[in-house]
Design an enzyme around this catalytic site. Sequence first.
Site, PDB file in Angstrom:
ATOM      1  N   LYS A 177      -3.950   3.570   2.774  1.00  0.00           N
ATOM      2  CA  LYS A 177      -5.087   2.789   2.293  1.00  0.00           C
ATOM      3  C   LYS A 177      -6.095   3.531   1.941  1.00  0.00           C
ATOM      4  O   LYS A 177      -6.963   3.210   1.021  1.00  0.00           O
ATOM      5  CB  LYS A 177      -5.497   1.855   3.451  1.00  0.00           C
ATOM      6  CG  LYS A 177      -4.198   0.998   3.855  1.00  0.00           C
ATOM      7  CD  LYS A 177      -4.548   0.046   5.008  1.00  0.00           C
ATOM      8  CE  LYS A 177      -3.524  -1.074   5.340  1.00  0.00           C
ATOM      9  NZ  LYS A 177      -3.884  -1.595   6.579  1.00  0.00           N
ATOM     10  N   LYS A 230       0.899  -1.163  -0.038  1.00  0.00           N
ATOM     11  CA  LYS A 230      -0.184  -0.147   0.072  1.00  0.00           C
ATOM     12  C   LYS A 230       0.901   1.254  -0.024  1.00  0.00           C
ATOM     13  O   LYS A 230       0.521   2.100  -0.527  1.00  0.00           O
ATOM     14  CB  LYS A 230      -1.042   0.027   1.169  1.00  0.00           C
ATOM     15  CG  LYS A 230      -0.209   0.150   2.638  1.00  0.00           C
ATOM     16  CD  LYS A 230      -0.663  -1.367   3.069  1.00  0.00           C
ATOM     17  CE  LYS A 230       0.212  -1.575   4.590  1.00  0.00           C
ATOM     18  NZ  LYS A 230       0.046  -2.998   4.936  1.00  0.00           N
TER      19      LYS A 230
HETATM   20  N1  LIG Z   1       2.040  -8.700   6.890  1.00  0.00           N
HETATM   21  C1  LIG Z   1       0.867  -8.400   6.904  1.00  0.00           C
HETATM   22  O1  LIG Z   1      -0.021  -9.007   7.433  1.00  0.00           O
HETATM   23  C2  LIG Z   1       0.484  -7.597   5.481  1.00  0.00           C
HETATM   24  C3  LIG Z   1      -0.898  -7.331   5.163  1.00  0.00           C
HETATM   25  C4  LIG Z   1      -1.231  -6.592   4.096  1.00  0.00           C
HETATM   26  C5  LIG Z   1      -0.243  -6.192   3.301  1.00  0.00           C
HETATM   27  N2  LIG Z   1       1.086  -6.164   3.462  1.00  0.00           N
HETATM   28  C6  LIG Z   1       1.920  -5.951   2.821  1.00  0.00           C
HETATM   29  O2  LIG Z   1       2.782  -6.892   2.372  1.00  0.00           O
HETATM   30  C7  LIG Z   1       4.125  -6.549   2.069  1.00  0.00           C
HETATM   31  C8  LIG Z   1       5.044  -7.536   2.596  1.00  0.00           C
HETATM   32  O3  LIG Z   1       4.902  -7.774   3.809  1.00  0.00           O
HETATM   33  P1  LIG Z   1       5.391  -8.744   4.877  1.00  0.00           P
HETATM   34  O4  LIG Z   1       4.915  -8.843   6.277  1.00  0.00           O
HETATM   35  O5  LIG Z   1       5.400 -10.247   4.183  1.00  0.00           O
HETATM   36  O6  LIG Z   1       6.857  -8.554   5.023  1.00  0.00           O
HETATM   37  P2  LIG Z   1       8.110  -9.173   5.407  1.00  0.00           P
HETATM   38  O7  LIG Z   1       7.593 -10.438   6.570  1.00  0.00           O
HETATM   39  O8  LIG Z   1       9.142  -8.402   6.028  1.00  0.00           O
HETATM   40  O9  LIG Z   1       8.666  -9.850   4.298  1.00  0.00           O
HETATM   41  C9  LIG Z   1       9.540  -9.249   3.530  1.00  0.00           C
HETATM   42  C10 LIG Z   1      10.221 -10.203   2.320  1.00  0.00           C
HETATM   43  O10 LIG Z   1      10.969  -9.508   1.350  1.00  0.00           O
HETATM   44  C11 LIG Z   1      12.313  -9.895   1.414  1.00  0.00           C
HETATM   45  N3  LIG Z   1      13.004  -8.808   0.956  1.00  0.00           N
HETATM   46  C12 LIG Z   1      13.143  -7.603   1.439  1.00  0.00           C
HETATM   47  N4  LIG Z   1      13.857  -6.878   0.724  1.00  0.00           N
HETATM   48  C13 LIG Z   1      14.501  -7.433  -0.161  1.00  0.00           C
HETATM   49  C14 LIG Z   1      15.481  -7.088  -1.156  1.00  0.00           C
HETATM   50  N5  LIG Z   1      15.785  -5.981  -1.162  1.00  0.00           N
HETATM   51  N6  LIG Z   1      15.675  -8.104  -2.022  1.00  0.00           N
HETATM   52  C15 LIG Z   1      15.242  -9.424  -1.754  1.00  0.00           C
HETATM   53  N7  LIG Z   1      14.386  -9.775  -0.898  1.00  0.00           N
HETATM   54  C16 LIG Z   1      13.789  -8.794   0.028  1.00  0.00           C
HETATM   55  C17 LIG Z   1      12.691 -10.437   2.724  1.00  0.00           C
HETATM   56  O11 LIG Z   1      13.811 -11.330   2.661  1.00  0.00           O
HETATM   57  P3  LIG Z   1      14.161 -12.270   3.755  1.00  0.00           P
HETATM   58  O12 LIG Z   1      13.006 -13.134   4.209  1.00  0.00           O
HETATM   59  O13 LIG Z   1      15.303 -12.861   3.631  1.00  0.00           O
HETATM   60  O14 LIG Z   1      14.370 -11.282   4.854  1.00  0.00           O
HETATM   61  C18 LIG Z   1      11.252 -11.248   3.060  1.00  0.00           C
HETATM   62  O15 LIG Z   1      11.099 -12.361   2.624  1.00  0.00           O
HETATM   63  C19 LIG Z   1       4.372  -5.108   2.468  1.00  0.00           C
HETATM   64  O16 LIG Z   1       4.114  -4.333   1.514  1.00  0.00           O
HETATM   65  C20 LIG Z   1       3.172  -5.159   3.378  1.00  0.00           C
HETATM   66  O17 LIG Z   1       2.868  -3.759   3.705  1.00  0.00           O
HETATM   67  C21 LIG Z   1       1.390  -7.271   4.793  1.00  0.00           C
END
Ligand SMILES: NC(=O)c1ccc[n+]([C@@H]2O[C@H](COP(=O)([O-])OP(=O)(O)OC[C@H]3O[C@@H](n4cnc5c(N)ncnc54)[C@H](OP(=O)(O)O)[C@@H]3O)[C@@H](O)[C@H]2O)c1
Length: 447
Positions: free
Chosen positions: A202, A102
């Site tokens: 959002k 978002k």
């Molecule tokens: N979490 C939720 O409930 C939720 C809900 C709605 C929307 N979102 C959105 O979804 C997105 C992801 O959220 P998340 O909670 O899944 O985040 P997260 O758990 O921090 O996961 C991020 C992933 O991206 C990888 N990554 C980050 N930077 C990178 C780079 N430069 N090169 C390669 N890989 C990279 C990380 O690798 P590593 O695993 O090796 O660290 C990790 O696997 C965000 O935009 C968030 O706002 C999340």
Amino acid sequence: MAIGVGLLGLGTVGAGVAAILMGPGGRHPLVGELALRKVAVRDPARARPLDLDPQLLTTSPEDVIDDPAVEIVVEVMGGLEPARSLILRAIAAGKPVVTANKAVIARHGEEIAAAAAARGVYVLIEAAVGGGIPIIEPLKQSLGGNRIQRVSGIINGTTNYILSRMADEGAAYGDVLADAQRLGYAEADPAADVEGHDAADKIAILAGLAYGGPVERAAIATEGIDRLQAGDVAYAAQLGYVVKLLAVAQREGEGEPLPLDVRVHPTLLPKHHPLAGVHGVNNAILVEGDPVGRVMFYGPGAGAGPTASAVVADILNIAGIRQVGGAEAGLDPLLAASSWRRCALVDGSSSRHRNYVRLHTRDEAGVIGRIGSCFGEAGVSIQSIVQFPAQGDGETPAGAAAGPASEPAAEIVVITHEVQESHFRQALAAIEALADVKAIAACLRTL
Ligand SMILES: NC(=O)c1ccc[n+]([C@@H]2O[C@H](COP(=O)([O-])OP(=O)(O)OC[C@H]3O[C@@H](n4cnc5c(N)ncnc54)[C@H](OP(=O)(O)O)[C@@H]3O)[C@@H](O)[C@H]2O)c1
């Protein structure tokens, strides 16, 4: 023939998406046609909650996008950069994108949409708002025949969890936040959630879809819950209200550009309001349209499973179009959410709404009358005015004159009828100048 999917990120959401793709049994048969081809992570050695072929992992997101076997790029890494550049790279390569990001869409949505339209690819964002709640597709498609009056929502689970506990337990904001951080419901740095920026991202996205044109993210009036005091939550409850962090996008007239009032702030909701019963980490969005009336969308606003459910729905939309060879026919304007008009945010001073005000005053005869006169002279009509003994709980805000310890003090809580913001501000200025009034201790909008 299998459709190749590449993931940028394998964190909370990415792992949830991979789990669905790796376990297609019992789901729509199209899920079984999706094949995970490559996955970008920062640290390939990190333990993951699923048994993924290590050969699929790379530390280069560009390799995922450039891999000819990857036909759909799923961006679930988060952050502004490199996420924005990677989305644009995928579009330039002619690959459709699904993203849950978002922050990127609220700030760079116009640039991304223009690039996608020019290249003829979809960028789908169901997971960016409301986690597992289908709200993007209903706004783009199912409600397309409506003139939308208002979209209002509880779209940040962390703050709703904190507010629910403040209301249920009478607990102070800081104590509940610390507990939420310990339980994993709030980030170590909670600013984006508690200051309202996540909800503003959002509602910018929802407003753009509901009204057919982008809104300026930076101009959205945003107030979080970080200064909310337990006393106001308790007074609100005594008066028949609950306090929620509400994000609102409202039509303020007609014309081109379409005038909109878009804002995020703690709001008193009458206990019978449909959004008042949304508790804990759940989200809900209420859409009011003509002729549909009120439609409410409710469910889990975050988490691996719910968010992955939304991401996979978008992947399936693209895969379905690909299966019938539809990519050749150009973009469906509803699914692509092409802009069809300009929107402009209005200056809030002309908008009309109800208000809750808590005043810290001397406990003297006639105070309520003098305060009432200030409101009356500014043309602000009052729904209720109630005096409570001062709490003495240290909640007098900074800058308030404390007065001698023995001086009798009172708290006066006022709820106004719907009034113009500029008239309300005029009344507050007059009240602040009264000798009996020590401080305007809190001021919250009321539905
Ligand atoms: N979490 C939720 O409930 C939720 C809900 C709605 C929307 N979102 C959105 O979804 C997105 C992801 O959220 P998340 O909670 O899944 O985040 P997260 O758990 O921090 O996961 C991020 C992933 O991206 C990888 N990554 C980050 N930077 C990178 C780079 N430069 N090169 C390669 N890989 C990279 C990380 O690798 P590593 O695993 O090796 O660290 C990790 O696997 C965000 O935009 C968030 O706002 C999340």
